[in-house]
Motif scaffolding. Sequence first.
Motif, PDB file in Angstrom:
ATOM      1  N   MET A   1      35.466  34.834  38.151  1.00 31.98           N
ATOM      2  CA  MET A   1      35.463  34.840  36.688  1.00 31.98           C
ATOM      3  C   MET A   1      34.335  35.707  36.173  1.00 31.98           C
ATOM      4  O   MET A   1      33.379  36.002  36.882  1.00 31.98           O
ATOM      5  N   GLU A   2      34.476  36.120  34.928  1.00 31.78           N
ATOM      6  CA  GLU A   2      33.430  36.854  34.232  1.00 31.78           C
ATOM      7  C   GLU A   2      33.047  36.077  32.983  1.00 31.78           C
ATOM      8  O   GLU A   2      33.894  35.405  32.356  1.00 31.78           O
ATOM      9  N   VAL A   3      31.773  36.154  32.626  1.00 30.83           N
ATOM     10  CA  VAL A   3      31.293  35.457  31.442  1.00 30.83           C
ATOM     11  C   VAL A   3      30.556  36.431  30.531  1.00 30.83           C
ATOM     12  O   VAL A   3      30.115  37.497  30.962  1.00 30.83           O
ATOM     13  N   SER A   4      30.438  36.045  29.264  1.00 30.28           N
ATOM     14  CA  SER A   4      29.705  36.868  28.298  1.00 30.28           C
ATOM     15  C   SER A   4      29.181  35.981  27.190  1.00 30.28           C
ATOM     16  O   SER A   4      29.803  34.968  26.840  1.00 30.28           O
ATOM     17  N   TYR A   5      28.055  36.390  26.646  1.00 28.38           N
ATOM     18  CA  TYR A   5      27.578  35.737  25.430  1.00 28.38           C
ATOM     19  C   TYR A   5      28.317  36.315  24.239  1.00 28.38           C
ATOM     20  O   TYR A   5      28.793  37.452  24.259  1.00 28.38           O
ATOM     21  N   ALA A   6      28.443  35.507  23.205  1.00 32.61           N
ATOM     22  CA  ALA A   6      29.098  35.922  21.971  1.00 32.61           C
ATOM     23  C   ALA A   6      28.312  35.363  20.800  1.00 32.61           C
ATOM     24  O   ALA A   6      27.472  34.461  20.954  1.00 32.61           O
TER      25      ALA A   6
END
Length: 521
Positions: free
Chosen positions: A149-154
């Motif tokens: 999986m990949e994650v990111s801040y928003a």
Amino acid sequence: MSKHFTLAIKMVVVSVVFSAAFSACRKKDSTKVDNTTPTSSSVVSDEDSLKYLMYRIMQVTYVDGGRNKTTDLPTYFWYNQVPQLDPSSNTYVTADDLLSTMRTYSKNSAGTVLDRYSFLDRTGSLSSSLQNGLSETFNKVSATGNYGMEVSYASDGTKSYLYIVYADKNSPAGQKGLTRGDEIIAVNGDSNISYDGANGTNVSKVTNAIYYSSSVTLKVKKAITGAEVTYSLTSGSFTINPVLFDTVYTVNSQKVGYFVFYTFTNTYNTQGASTLTKSKLDGLFAKYKSAGITNLIVDLRYNQGGSVTTAEYLDSAIAPASAANKTMYYYQYNDKLTANLDGTGLDASVKFPNVTGGLNLNNVFFITGAHTASASELTLNNLKPYMSVKLVGDTTYGKPVGFITFNISKYDSTHTKQYLADLYAINFATENANHVGGYYTGIVPDQAANDYVNVPWGYRNDDENLDRIFNYITTGSFARTSANARVLTETTANQRAAIPSSIASPRFNGMVDYRIGKRIQ
């Protein structure tokens, strides 16, 4: 054919085996080559061996000669801008240090360094991943595979949030049901995970837990239901399924295909058998052809590239019948390789097949972003001379160059082979049939759109990229209709746009041509 460079230095014998050796070195006899590379000390360590051989492949020659064969065949795209260096100098503690120095000389006329890409893979996992469709191992200490999986801040403009932007369906994360739009509210029981800058303590904590650990516990707020669920994940190996989501929409009485593609794993593995990537794409395009789609949306916003053969598959499936047998793209090499194309077996160009995929499209739309790189850019650039290609989203990464890998190994005094690294140093650039390339600063979209990472795949009213595209299909303009503008305005408070580069992904960024390796007899 001899595949080895042989150096007798303090009873240490080192050699290099190419995973992408060219036909110019196909010969039965073995001929030693004079060492024209400067050396200030004897090669005694594995790192010294790696530095020497890497430098020689890039700057001097990748073959060891033979009767009537040139040995002046450096492979680095910018070799003629790199001054003569001493790879055994103590100035370079590691081969990575030497490579970093060499990259700094790859400048354009304005003095901008172009090579942001060349690197060494000391595990060899990338080659297996891209060619055989198997997950990479990011944690080089103990973990096997990864979470997939990949994650990111928003941000919603006032507060930061941490989201899963995608999960491979076959991965540990995907198998547990984690998916795009799920908000991570605690990592290993720690809820203090708000964004604190690219080098912040929280970001480092999250990055290590998500990408460089063998197990992790995530507390998640589900995207659709809002329920809070705790997941315990163990990293593992899995067969990559690069299609994250696909569907067919009806827009203004037109059938529109849409799919999300996150990596260019090979369509055929090292044994010549078709991969899951090929079977998924075969099924996908068969479905689109049966549905009679007249527009196609390819979502590449998180696709950082991979194998050029998969880019060619997509281009052949999407292109109109009029493109058959015409140039898909051109290769560019350094001057010495270019002058010896016949001897090396390198291709000058790639053509579309005799018959393309059979779709009859009015437009193909690509959703792009800052992570859209290399093979992704190659795919969309190749189609521009032949059909209506529209980009929506953000400017792409900017990588019009690619790799041919070299596997570097050492043979010690007992003739035991020891793997050192795979070298990925830029070997070629590409241009489309109109000779358009060189997009080192990225490709600008036709229409900018936000990436709302809290929106699940396919939510057409909440995904600004899809909304803009549907407007174009309906009206011929990306401008929002009053009705759609109202819907998006009413939900603005719940829309959370990705914070660009908030977390550094360890995934490969680039494009590789592995076919040359298969030419070894």
